[in-house]
Design a protein around this motif. Structure first.
Motif, PDB file in Angstrom:
ATOM      1  N   LYS A 158     -16.748  -0.266  -8.946  1.00 47.25           N
ATOM      2  CA  LYS A 158     -16.112  -0.928  -7.793  1.00 47.25           C
ATOM      3  C   LYS A 158     -16.103  -2.437  -7.942  1.00 47.25           C
ATOM      4  O   LYS A 158     -16.377  -3.176  -7.008  1.00 47.25           O
ATOM      5  CB  LYS A 158     -16.811  -0.539  -6.489  1.00 47.25           C
ATOM      6  N   PRO A 186       0.806  -1.231   0.000  1.00 48.33           N
ATOM      7  CA  PRO A 186       0.000   0.000   0.000  1.00 48.33           C
ATOM      8  C   PRO A 186       0.840   1.283   0.000  1.00 48.33           C
ATOM      9  O   PRO A 186       0.435   2.279  -0.574  1.00 48.33           O
ATOM     10  CB  PRO A 186      -0.830  -0.101   1.268  1.00 48.33           C
ATOM     11  N   ASN A 237      -9.474  -7.632   0.382  1.00 50.08           N
ATOM     12  CA  ASN A 237      -8.977  -7.390  -0.968  1.00 50.08           C
ATOM     13  C   ASN A 237      -7.482  -7.096  -0.948  1.00 50.08           C
ATOM     14  O   ASN A 237      -6.896  -6.881   0.102  1.00 50.08           O
ATOM     15  CB  ASN A 237      -9.759  -6.274  -1.662  1.00 50.08           C
ATOM     16  N   HIS A 296      -6.538   6.280  -4.832  1.00 47.89           N
ATOM     17  CA  HIS A 296      -6.646   6.182  -3.382  1.00 47.89           C
ATOM     18  C   HIS A 296      -7.203   4.808  -3.027  1.00 47.89           C
ATOM     19  O   HIS A 296      -8.417   4.620  -2.978  1.00 47.89           O
ATOM     20  CB  HIS A 296      -7.549   7.292  -2.834  1.00 47.89           C
ATOM     21  N   PRO A 297      -6.322   3.834  -2.800  1.00 49.10           N
ATOM     22  CA  PRO A 297      -6.792   2.461  -2.553  1.00 49.10           C
ATOM     23  C   PRO A 297      -7.560   2.335  -1.248  1.00 49.10           C
ATOM     24  O   PRO A 297      -7.276   3.026  -0.275  1.00 49.10           O
ATOM     25  CB  PRO A 297      -5.497   1.652  -2.500  1.00 49.10           C
ATOM     26  N   LYS A 298      -8.547   1.467  -1.273  1.00 54.25           N
ATOM     27  CA  LYS A 298      -9.311   1.147  -0.073  1.00 54.25           C
ATOM     28  C   LYS A 298      -8.734  -0.147   0.474  1.00 54.25           C
ATOM     29  O   LYS A 298      -8.882  -1.203  -0.126  1.00 54.25           O
ATOM     30  CB  LYS A 298     -10.791   0.981  -0.408  1.00 54.25           C
ATOM     31  N   LEU A 299      -8.083  -0.053   1.598  1.00 52.98           N
ATOM     32  CA  LEU A 299      -7.432  -1.209   2.180  1.00 52.98           C
ATOM     33  C   LEU A 299      -8.382  -1.968   3.085  1.00 52.98           C
ATOM     34  O   LEU A 299      -9.135  -1.376   3.847  1.00 52.98           O
ATOM     35  CB  LEU A 299      -6.193  -0.774   2.959  1.00 52.98           C
ATOM     36  N   SER A 300      -8.353  -3.287   2.965  1.00 52.09           N
ATOM     37  CA  SER A 300      -9.138  -4.151   3.854  1.00 52.09           C
ATOM     38  C   SER A 300      -8.514  -5.540   3.834  1.00 52.09           C
ATOM     39  O   SER A 300      -7.658  -5.840   3.004  1.00 52.09           O
ATOM     40  CB  SER A 300     -10.603  -4.213   3.411  1.00 52.09           C
ATOM     41  N   TYR A 347      -4.290  -5.404  -3.843  1.00 51.23           N
ATOM     42  CA  TYR A 347      -4.023  -4.768  -5.126  1.00 51.23           C
ATOM     43  C   TYR A 347      -2.919  -5.535  -5.817  1.00 51.23           C
ATOM     44  O   TYR A 347      -1.843  -5.751  -5.257  1.00 51.23           O
ATOM     45  CB  TYR A 347      -3.666  -3.290  -4.936  1.00 51.23           C
ATOM     46  N   GLU A 352     -13.345   1.029 -11.804  1.00 52.62           N
ATOM     47  CA  GLU A 352     -13.246   1.958 -10.667  1.00 52.62           C
ATOM     48  C   GLU A 352     -14.600   2.569 -10.344  1.00 52.62           C
ATOM     49  O   GLU A 352     -14.973   2.703  -9.188  1.00 52.62           O
ATOM     50  CB  GLU A 352     -12.239   3.063 -10.961  1.00 52.62           C
TER      51      GLU A 352
END
Length: 187
Positions: free
Chosen positions: A186, A109, A128, A121-125, A130, A183
């Motif tokens: 989603k 990240p 998931n 702007h990555p959504k980290l969780s 990247y 994107e």
């Protein structure tokens, strides 16, 4: 020989599908679907499709998949394969000698804080990750001022035209539109 003919007919079918996808993207009827698929298969399929062309051109082609790369993922297999195939295919097409390496790994990240990713702007969780794919070659590369034209319909950077035939590319433009659509939805 039969295998090469079959693989090349698949590449021709991909080109025809690129044109159809572009039409669907432009008229708004293109649909992205998220399914579970084998990520390793995607990379190995691209490698197997391209290796014959690389061999004929006397290019060394390698694929690097780390052990921490998930085997099964949820996403759009067709779009991912099309994107990787277009990028690797272009590198092979425009390389005259040397080596080409394909790397895939789970992106760190912190790597997205780079200025190149200013609008990302990555959504980290925990659910998931990247995927980062790099295609490196030992060639002279692309003139930095030509990079913005790589993702435009039917265009190539001037240095590419000088190095190859006057063919125009659709693949990267389609990949860019599919990524933007992904994107927005989603997927």
């Amino acid at each position: 020989m039969v295998e090469v003919i079959l693989k090349n007919s698949n590449l021709l079918a991909t080109l025809i599908n690129d044109v159809l996808d572009l039409s669907r993207l432009e008229d708004g009827s293109f649909q992205l679907e998220a399914t579970t698929f084998n990520l390793y298969f995607v990379f190995k399929e691209v490698y197997n499709l391209i290796k014959h062309v690389a061999f004929v051109k006397k290019l060394s082609l390698t694929l690097h998949l780390p052990s921490n790369l998930p085997i099964y993922v949820i996403g759009n297999e067709k779009c991912l394969m099309q994107t990787i195939l277009n990028v690797v295919g272009n590198v092979v097409k425009f390389s005259k000698e040397g080596s080409i390496s394909i790397f895939a790994f789970v992106a760190n990240p912190e790597s997205f804080t780079n200025a190149r990713f200013a609008n990302f702007h990555p959504k980290l969780s925990d659910k998931n990750f990247y995927l980062q794919v790099q295609v490196k070659d030992s060639g002279s590369g692309i003139n930095p001022q030509n990079i913005p034209t790589l993702f435009c319909n039917f265009t190539q950077g001037q240095s590419l035209v000088a190095r190859s035939s006057n063919k125009s590319e659709l693949g990267l433009a389609i990949c860019k539109r599919e990524r933007k659509m992904k994107e927005e939805k989603k997927i």
